[in-house]
Design a protein around this motif. Structure first.
Motif, PDB file in Angstrom:
ATOM      1  N   PHE A  67       0.826  -1.224   0.000  1.00  0.00           N
ATOM      2  CA  PHE A  67       0.000   0.000   0.000  1.00  0.00           C
ATOM      3  C   PHE A  67       0.859   1.272   0.000  1.00  0.00           C
ATOM      4  O   PHE A  67       0.404   2.337   0.420  1.00  0.00           O
ATOM      5  CB  PHE A  67      -0.965   0.010   1.194  1.00  0.00           C
ATOM      6  CG  PHE A  67      -1.575  -1.321   1.500  1.00  0.00           C
ATOM      7  CD1 PHE A  67      -2.337  -1.980   0.548  1.00  0.00           C
ATOM      8  CD2 PHE A  67      -1.384  -1.941   2.725  1.00  0.00           C
ATOM      9  CE1 PHE A  67      -2.906  -3.221   0.812  1.00  0.00           C
ATOM     10  CE2 PHE A  67      -1.941  -3.172   3.004  1.00  0.00           C
ATOM     11  CZ  PHE A  67      -2.706  -3.817   2.045  1.00  0.00           C
ATOM     12  N   THR A  68       2.102   1.161  -0.481  1.00  0.00           N
ATOM     13  CA  THR A  68       3.020   2.298  -0.464  1.00  0.00           C
ATOM     14  C   THR A  68       2.488   3.472  -1.268  1.00  0.00           C
ATOM     15  O   THR A  68       2.586   4.629  -0.842  1.00  0.00           O
ATOM     16  CB  THR A  68       4.396   1.873  -1.017  1.00  0.00           C
ATOM     17  OG1 THR A  68       4.877   0.760  -0.260  1.00  0.00           O
ATOM     18  CG2 THR A  68       5.390   3.016  -0.929  1.00  0.00           C
ATOM     19  N   ARG A  69       1.917   3.187  -2.411  1.00  0.00           N
ATOM     20  CA  ARG A  69       1.455   4.272  -3.290  1.00  0.00           C
ATOM     21  C   ARG A  69       0.306   5.052  -2.659  1.00  0.00           C
ATOM     22  O   ARG A  69       0.312   6.279  -2.652  1.00  0.00           O
ATOM     23  CB  ARG A  69       1.024   3.688  -4.638  1.00  0.00           C
ATOM     24  CG  ARG A  69       2.186   3.168  -5.467  1.00  0.00           C
ATOM     25  CD  ARG A  69       1.697   2.289  -6.618  1.00  0.00           C
ATOM     26  NE  ARG A  69       2.814   1.766  -7.390  1.00  0.00           N
ATOM     27  CZ  ARG A  69       3.525   0.695  -7.015  1.00  0.00           C
ATOM     28  NH1 ARG A  69       3.201   0.042  -5.894  1.00  0.00           N
ATOM     29  NH2 ARG A  69       4.532   0.280  -7.765  1.00  0.00           N
ATOM     30  N   VAL A  70      -0.678   4.340  -2.139  1.00  0.00           N
ATOM     31  CA  VAL A  70      -1.833   5.043  -1.594  1.00  0.00           C
ATOM     32  C   VAL A  70      -1.471   5.762  -0.296  1.00  0.00           C
ATOM     33  O   VAL A  70      -1.911   6.900  -0.056  1.00  0.00           O
ATOM     34  CB  VAL A  70      -3.034   4.093  -1.411  1.00  0.00           C
ATOM     35  CG1 VAL A  70      -2.803   3.084  -0.309  1.00  0.00           C
ATOM     36  CG2 VAL A  70      -4.305   4.876  -1.142  1.00  0.00           C
ATOM     37  N   LEU A  71      -0.649   5.143   0.556  1.00  0.00           N
ATOM     38  CA  LEU A  71      -0.252   5.803   1.792  1.00  0.00           C
ATOM     39  C   LEU A  71       0.584   7.041   1.506  1.00  0.00           C
ATOM     40  O   LEU A  71       0.417   8.085   2.147  1.00  0.00           O
ATOM     41  CB  LEU A  71       0.512   4.826   2.686  1.00  0.00           C
ATOM     42  CG  LEU A  71      -0.308   3.687   3.302  1.00  0.00           C
ATOM     43  CD1 LEU A  71       0.605   2.703   4.027  1.00  0.00           C
ATOM     44  CD2 LEU A  71      -1.366   4.226   4.252  1.00  0.00           C
ATOM     45  N   GLY A  72       1.495   6.928   0.528  1.00  0.00           N
ATOM     46  CA  GLY A  72       2.310   8.091   0.169  1.00  0.00           C
ATOM     47  C   GLY A  72       1.474   9.224  -0.391  1.00  0.00           C
ATOM     48  O   GLY A  72       1.710  10.396  -0.082  1.00  0.00           O
ATOM     49  N   LYS A  73       0.479   8.889  -1.204  1.00  0.00           N
ATOM     50  CA  LYS A  73      -0.378   9.929  -1.784  1.00  0.00           C
ATOM     51  C   LYS A  73      -1.235  10.594  -0.710  1.00  0.00           C
ATOM     52  O   LYS A  73      -1.424  11.815  -0.723  1.00  0.00           O
ATOM     53  CB  LYS A  73      -1.263   9.330  -2.871  1.00  0.00           C
ATOM     54  CG  LYS A  73      -2.137  10.330  -3.620  1.00  0.00           C
ATOM     55  CD  LYS A  73      -1.299  11.440  -4.266  1.00  0.00           C
ATOM     56  CE  LYS A  73      -0.349  10.893  -5.330  1.00  0.00           C
ATOM     57  NZ  LYS A  73       0.397  11.979  -6.004  1.00  0.00           N
ATOM     58  N   LEU A  74      -1.753   9.795   0.236  1.00  0.00           N
ATOM     59  CA  LEU A  74      -2.532  10.384   1.321  1.00  0.00           C
ATOM     60  C   LEU A  74      -1.669  11.314   2.167  1.00  0.00           C
ATOM     61  O   LEU A  74      -2.120  12.384   2.591  1.00  0.00           O
ATOM     62  CB  LEU A  74      -3.135   9.273   2.191  1.00  0.00           C
ATOM     63  CG  LEU A  74      -4.217   8.415   1.537  1.00  0.00           C
ATOM     64  CD1 LEU A  74      -4.660   7.308   2.483  1.00  0.00           C
ATOM     65  CD2 LEU A  74      -5.416   9.257   1.107  1.00  0.00           C
ATOM     66  N   ALA A  75      -0.417  10.914   2.412  1.00  0.00           N
ATOM     67  CA  ALA A  75       0.495  11.775   3.171  1.00  0.00           C
ATOM     68  C   ALA A  75       0.746  13.075   2.422  1.00  0.00           C
ATOM     69  O   ALA A  75       0.747  14.164   3.016  1.00  0.00           O
ATOM     70  CB  ALA A  75       1.813  11.041   3.428  1.00  0.00           C
ATOM     71  N   GLU A  76       0.954  12.980   1.115  1.00  0.00           N
ATOM     72  CA  GLU A  76       1.192  14.175   0.301  1.00  0.00           C
ATOM     73  C   GLU A  76       0.010  15.136   0.358  1.00  0.00           C
ATOM     74  O   GLU A  76       0.184  16.351   0.544  1.00  0.00           O
ATOM     75  CB  GLU A  76       1.448  13.761  -1.147  1.00  0.00           C
ATOM     76  CG  GLU A  76       1.521  14.918  -2.133  1.00  0.00           C
ATOM     77  CD  GLU A  76       1.355  14.455  -3.571  1.00  0.00           C
ATOM     78  OE1 GLU A  76       0.657  15.151  -4.338  1.00  0.00           O
ATOM     79  OE2 GLU A  76       1.910  13.391  -3.928  1.00  0.00           O
ATOM     80  N   ILE A  77      -1.200  14.592   0.215  1.00  0.00           N
ATOM     81  CA  ILE A  77      -2.390  15.439   0.210  1.00  0.00           C
ATOM     82  C   ILE A  77      -2.610  16.050   1.585  1.00  0.00           C
ATOM     83  O   ILE A  77      -2.927  17.241   1.712  1.00  0.00           O
ATOM     84  CB  ILE A  77      -3.612  14.612  -0.244  1.00  0.00           C
ATOM     85  CG1 ILE A  77      -3.457  14.216  -1.713  1.00  0.00           C
ATOM     86  CG2 ILE A  77      -4.904  15.403  -0.041  1.00  0.00           C
ATOM     87  CD1 ILE A  77      -4.524  13.261  -2.207  1.00  0.00           C
TER      88      ILE A  77
END
Length: 258
Positions: A67-77
């Motif tokens: 889930f690296t992609r979704v967690l990273g995107k949520l952190a970015e947002i």
């Protein structure tokens, strides 16, 4: 909250990342990240209404792999200043501080009320609400019991996570056949729950996930029941522009690599 002009509130639910396997759910995860990239352009807030993961458990020092992609995107947002609100579902109910501490995202373990532009929202994942389903309600109490979580934490993560993923997928806890068809107002527990709730207090919108069946339905006097569908077969999401709510499907003309 007064939604700024040109901004919108977005809602999505039931992605079930990790099912039936991390490899097979990866294309859906990438698609969801592209949706997040789209909505962040004009989002005043984003609501994730449960079962983002097919299984999630927070040990003291580790979380499930992937889930690296979704967690990273949520952190970015979240870091950009856009509020994200996360409601636990029946598959990821074992949240215990990781999202708050690492991502700055508040986590709700029960339904919650919000007001946007004078419109009153009730938001919840929906599991265990309404009449019936007593077996699941008893099981949920066991899962939420601190002693049960303490016992599970003693399992090595390689064993515990694999066991939980097997039970989730093999026992078809994602959704059964009833989750992809409308059962009628009298047989839809969340609709019955919503009707009883608005008898005590008015809500303009009652928003749920859990059922995997996207729909909007007028109930009572000027109230709307909404189920957000899922990101397994429907890829649906809700959007509120300050006055109207729409249930839309995320369709792409191009499939960019991530």
């Amino acid at each position: 909250m007064q939604i700024p002009i040109g901004k919108k509130i977005y809602f999505a639910s039931d992605q079930h990342f990790g099912a039936p396997s991390r490899e097979l759910s990866l294309p859906r995860e990438k698609k969801f990240v592209r949706w997040l990239d789209m909505v962040k352009q004009d989002a005043a807030a984003i609501f994730l209404v449960g079962d983002l993961f097919d299984f999630w458990f927070e040990y003291k020092t580790v979380v499930p792999r992937g889930f690296t992609r979704v967690l990273g995107k949520l952190a970015e947002i979240s870091d950009s200043g856009i509020p994200i609100h996360f409601f636990v579902g029946n598959h990821d109910l074992w949240m215990d501080g990781y999202f708050e501490e690492e991502l700055g995202i508040p986590v709700y373990h029960t339904g919650a009320e919000f007001e946007f532009n004078g419109q009153i929202f009730f938001i919840a994942h929906g599991d265990g609400l309404g009449p019936g389903d007593k077996g699941y309600k008893r099981m949920k109490k066991v899962f939420q019991n601190p002693f049960s979580k303490w016992l599970f934490r003693w399992l090595h993560p390689d064993i515990g996570v694999r066991l939980a993923q097997y039970l989730s997928v093999e026992n078809k806890l994602i959704s059964g056949d009833q989750d992809v068809e409308f059962l009628g107002e009298d047989n839809e527990w969340l609709i019955q729950y919503s009707k009883r709730r608005i008898e005590k207090q008015h809500y303009d919108f009652l928003i749920f996930g859990h059922r995997h069946y996207p729909m909007t339905l007028g109930i009572g006097h000027n109230s709307q029941y909404i189920n957000l569908g899922d990101w397994i077969g429907y890829f649906t999401y809700g959007v509120f522009d300050g006055s109207q709510f729409e249930l839309l499907s995320f369709e792409e003309t191009e499939q960019p690599d991530i």
